[in-house]
Motif scaffolding. Structure first.
Motif, mmCIF file in Angstrom:
data_model
loop_
_atom_site.group_PDB
_atom_site.id
_atom_site.type_symbol
_atom_site.label_atom_id
_atom_site.label_comp_id
_atom_site.label_asym_id
_atom_site.label_seq_id
_atom_site.Cartn_x
_atom_site.Cartn_y
_atom_site.Cartn_z
ATOM 1 N N ILE A 1 0.907 -1.106 0.011
ATOM 2 C CA ILE A 1 0.389 0.166 -0.178
ATOM 3 C C ILE A 1 0.706 1.561 0.121
ATOM 4 O O ILE A 1 -0.146 2.038 -0.630
ATOM 5 C CB ILE A 1 -0.898 -0.201 1.437
ATOM 6 C CG1 ILE A 1 -1.577 1.261 1.162
ATOM 7 C CG2 ILE A 1 -0.171 -0.242 2.509
ATOM 8 C CD1 ILE A 1 -2.969 1.136 -0.116
ATOM 9 N N PHE A 2 2.388 0.982 0.713
ATOM 10 C CA PHE A 2 2.774 2.093 0.743
ATOM 11 C C PHE A 2 3.511 3.117 -0.670
ATOM 12 O O PHE A 2 3.619 4.033 -1.359
ATOM 13 C CB PHE A 2 4.453 2.275 2.130
ATOM 14 C CG PHE A 2 4.838 3.442 2.109
ATOM 15 C CD1 PHE A 2 4.266 4.553 2.457
ATOM 16 C CD2 PHE A 2 6.409 3.494 1.419
ATOM 17 C CE1 PHE A 2 4.954 5.331 2.410
ATOM 18 C CE2 PHE A 2 6.851 4.501 1.874
ATOM 19 C CZ PHE A 2 6.742 6.071 2.054
ATOM 20 N N GLU A 3 3.744 2.009 -1.013
ATOM 21 C CA GLU A 3 4.802 2.053 -2.848
ATOM 22 C C GLU A 3 3.177 1.931 -3.523
ATOM 23 O O GLU A 3 3.309 3.059 -4.490
ATOM 24 C CB GLU A 3 5.033 1.035 -3.004
ATOM 25 C CG GLU A 3 5.891 0.423 -2.307
ATOM 26 C CD GLU A 3 7.572 1.442 -2.163
ATOM 27 O OE1 GLU A 3 7.399 2.473 -3.529
ATOM 28 O OE2 GLU A 3 8.200 2.046 -1.570
ATOM 29 N N ALA A 4 2.185 1.736 -3.760
ATOM 30 C CA ALA A 4 1.018 2.071 -4.874
ATOM 31 C C ALA A 4 0.127 3.976 -3.926
ATOM 32 O O ALA A 4 -0.156 4.397 -4.934
ATOM 33 C CB ALA A 4 -0.297 1.354 -4.088
ATOM 34 N N THR A 5 0.356 3.960 -3.052
ATOM 35 C CA THR A 5 0.664 5.566 -2.843
ATOM 36 C C THR A 5 1.239 6.271 -3.305
ATOM 37 O O THR A 5 0.842 7.521 -3.921
ATOM 38 C CB THR A 5 0.182 5.060 -1.032
ATOM 39 O OG1 THR A 5 -0.931 4.727 -0.555
ATOM 40 C CG2 THR A 5 0.155 6.812 -0.465
ATOM 41 N N LYS A 6 2.329 6.149 -2.964
ATOM 42 C CA LYS A 6 3.525 6.930 -3.720
ATOM 43 C C LYS A 6 3.255 7.023 -5.225
ATOM 44 O O LYS A 6 3.487 8.023 -5.931
ATOM 45 C CB LYS A 6 4.758 6.633 -3.231
ATOM 46 C CG LYS A 6 5.543 6.716 -1.511
ATOM 47 C CD LYS A 6 6.981 6.425 -1.861
ATOM 48 C CE LYS A 6 7.230 5.498 -1.902
ATOM 49 N NZ LYS A 6 8.543 4.942 -1.211
ATOM 50 N N VAL B 1 4.419 12.524 2.613
ATOM 51 C CA VAL B 1 5.083 11.772 2.301
ATOM 52 C C VAL B 1 6.195 12.014 1.171
ATOM 53 O O VAL B 1 6.219 13.214 0.516
ATOM 54 C CB VAL B 1 4.245 11.200 0.955
ATOM 55 C CG1 VAL B 1 5.334 9.647 0.470
ATOM 56 C CG2 VAL B 1 3.037 10.127 1.998
ATOM 57 N N GLN B 2 7.178 11.167 1.269
ATOM 58 C CA GLN B 2 8.273 11.977 0.398
ATOM 59 C C GLN B 2 8.390 11.375 -0.830
ATOM 60 O O GLN B 2 8.551 10.047 -0.718
ATOM 61 C CB GLN B 2 9.995 11.718 1.629
ATOM 62 C CG GLN B 2 9.950 12.185 2.697
ATOM 63 C CD GLN B 2 10.623 13.476 2.751
ATOM 64 O OE1 GLN B 2 11.031 14.101 1.412
ATOM 65 N NE2 GLN B 2 10.303 14.803 3.543
ATOM 66 N N LEU B 3 8.312 12.237 -1.372
ATOM 67 C CA LEU B 3 8.488 11.330 -3.213
ATOM 68 C C LEU B 3 9.914 12.044 -3.480
ATOM 69 O O LEU B 3 10.250 12.886 -3.282
ATOM 70 C CB LEU B 3 7.485 11.773 -4.083
ATOM 71 C CG LEU B 3 5.729 11.574 -3.502
ATOM 72 C CD1 LEU B 3 4.357 12.173 -4.461
ATOM 73 C CD2 LEU B 3 5.836 9.995 -3.253
ATOM 74 N N HIS B 4 10.621 10.686 -4.905
ATOM 75 C CA HIS B 4 11.898 11.277 -5.372
ATOM 76 C C HIS B 4 11.615 10.890 -7.246
ATOM 77 O O HIS B 4 10.362 10.603 -7.252
ATOM 78 C CB HIS B 4 12.735 10.146 -4.729
ATOM 79 C CG HIS B 4 12.934 10.056 -3.197
ATOM 80 N ND1 HIS B 4 13.513 11.212 -2.808
ATOM 81 C CD2 HIS B 4 12.443 9.210 -2.509
ATOM 82 C CE1 HIS B 4 14.082 11.148 -1.341
ATOM 83 N NE2 HIS B 4 12.832 10.031 -1.145
ATOM 84 N N GLY B 5 12.482 11.619 -6.885
ATOM 85 C CA GLY B 5 12.426 11.667 -9.154
ATOM 86 C C GLY B 5 11.128 12.154 -9.641
ATOM 87 O O GLY B 5 10.855 12.086 -10.945
ATOM 88 N N LEU B 6 10.306 13.471 -9.321
ATOM 89 C CA LEU B 6 10.202 14.494 -9.516
ATOM 90 C C LEU B 6 10.915 15.213 -9.818
ATOM 91 O O LEU B 6 11.453 15.632 -10.319
ATOM 92 C CB LEU B 6 9.163 14.763 -8.898
ATOM 93 C CG LEU B 6 8.373 14.868 -7.278
ATOM 94 C CD1 LEU B 6 7.593 15.094 -6.130
ATOM 95 C CD2 LEU B 6 7.213 13.574 -8.375
ATOM 96 N N ASN B 7 10.082 16.143 -11.448
ATOM 97 C CA ASN B 7 10.492 16.952 -12.033
ATOM 98 C C ASN B 7 10.450 18.485 -11.586
ATOM 99 O O ASN B 7 10.746 19.470 -12.167
ATOM 100 C CB ASN B 7 10.024 17.085 -13.345
ATOM 101 C CG ASN B 7 10.522 15.644 -13.937
ATOM 102 O OD1 ASN B 7 11.798 14.841 -14.113
ATOM 103 N ND2 ASN B 7 9.851 15.037 -15.213
ATOM 104 N N SER C 1 7.834 17.654 2.103
ATOM 105 C CA SER C 1 6.573 17.057 2.627
ATOM 106 C C SER C 1 5.628 17.662 4.481
ATOM 107 O O SER C 1 7.055 17.847 4.622
ATOM 108 C CB SER C 1 7.216 15.231 2.816
ATOM 109 O OG SER C 1 6.562 14.748 3.434
ATOM 110 N N ILE C 2 4.581 17.859 4.138
ATOM 111 C CA ILE C 2 3.786 18.283 5.378
ATOM 112 C C ILE C 2 3.200 17.628 6.077
ATOM 113 O O ILE C 2 2.740 16.777 5.533
ATOM 114 C CB ILE C 2 3.149 19.483 4.779
ATOM 115 C CG1 ILE C 2 4.342 20.486 3.858
ATOM 116 C CG2 ILE C 2 2.978 20.646 6.176
ATOM 117 C CD1 ILE C 2 4.030 21.758 3.542
#
Length: 267
Positions: free
Chosen positions: A144-149, A171-177, A182-183
């Motif tokens: 679920i965590f990976e699916a949420t990301k 949630v911390q997301l990586h690889g964004l342009n 994260s708040i």
């Protein structure tokens, strides 16, 4: 000002036609009914002032990003991480700088009618928005965590206007342009995240109501797939639907129990 009847004054108040100058005159009126209207007016004005203050507080992250040269700021949130059935849904929203969303807060704190009202307004007035849906099979495949990301990332990447900065709920997301932050409890602190929260929750609730039409026995329209006592009882009695998350312990346990009973019966 001519001496209006109390009925006329009530109608003016209900229609939003009273103003401060009129109310100052009404304060001199000794009729109790008039004074009640004055009190109601002042309470309403106080509430409006509080909503204005709350709104300004919830725009601070957006204002700070704008002041740092970030023109398009997206708020990102999800709905449906905890339920035993149904998809997880994420939304990304870029709001115009001059948008006014008084009273908008964490979607879970609002009534369904209020969420629906904000849902329509946000979709009509947003600079850009996208809603991503990840089904329960994918949740089972990747957790679920990976699916949420994944849902959050898709909601950002598929915006018509790519953001310069993303405000993401917890949630911390990586690889964004784009840059991001994260708040924690962001849906109560950022107006953009709160808007995304509305789009995600209303969309998911609507999907769960569609699933309810297929499997009304589980009352998904009310529990939205969460493990309520009623839902768990039906899960034990009837079994698992194609929309249940088989990797979640309560569902997994039901499946295991039914397999064990079948094995015992076949002996």
């Amino acid at each position: 000002m001519k001496r209006e009847t109390i009925s006329d004054l009530k109608r003016l108040f209900q229609n939003g036609q009273l103003h401060d100058e009129m109310v100052q005159e009404l304060k001199k009126d000794d009729r109790k009914g008039v004074q009640k209207i004055v009190q109601s007016y002042e309470k309403q004005k106080q509430k409006e002032a509080e909503l204005e203050i709350k709104f300004e507080e919830m725009c601070q992250y957006e204002h700070r990003a704008n002041s740092n040269g970030k023109e398009f700021v997206a708020g990102v949130d999800e709905a449906g991480r905890g339920p035993l059935a149904g998809p997880v849904v994420a939304a990304a929203v870029i709001l115009p700088r001059d948008v006014k969303l008084l009273g908008l807060d964490d979607s879970k704190q609002l009534t369904e009618a209020m969420r629906e009202k904000y849902f329509t307004f946000i979709k009509e007035h947003a600079t850009s928005y996208h809603i991503a849906v990840i089904d329960n099979q994918t949740i089972d495949d990747m957790n679920i965590f990976e699916a949420t990301k994944l849902a959050m990332t898709q909601s950002i990447q598929k915006l018509d206007i790519q953001p310069d900065h993303a405000l993401i709920d917890a949630v911390q997301l990586h690889g964004l342009n784009c840059t991001s932050e994260s708040i924690v409890k962001g849906d109560a602190k950022s107006i953009s995240i709160a808007a995304a929260s509305i789009l995600a929750k209303v969309t998911r609730d609507r999907l769960m109501k569609e699933i309810h039409n297929e499997y009304p026995e589980y009352d998904f329209a009310s529990n939205m797939g969460y493990g309520t006592k009623f839902h768990m009882a039906k899960l034990e009695k009837i079994g698992v639907t194609p929309y249940h998350r088989k990797s979640f312990a309560p569902v997994k346990n039901v499946l295991k129990g039914r397999e064990e009973r079948r094995a015992t019966e076949s002996v």
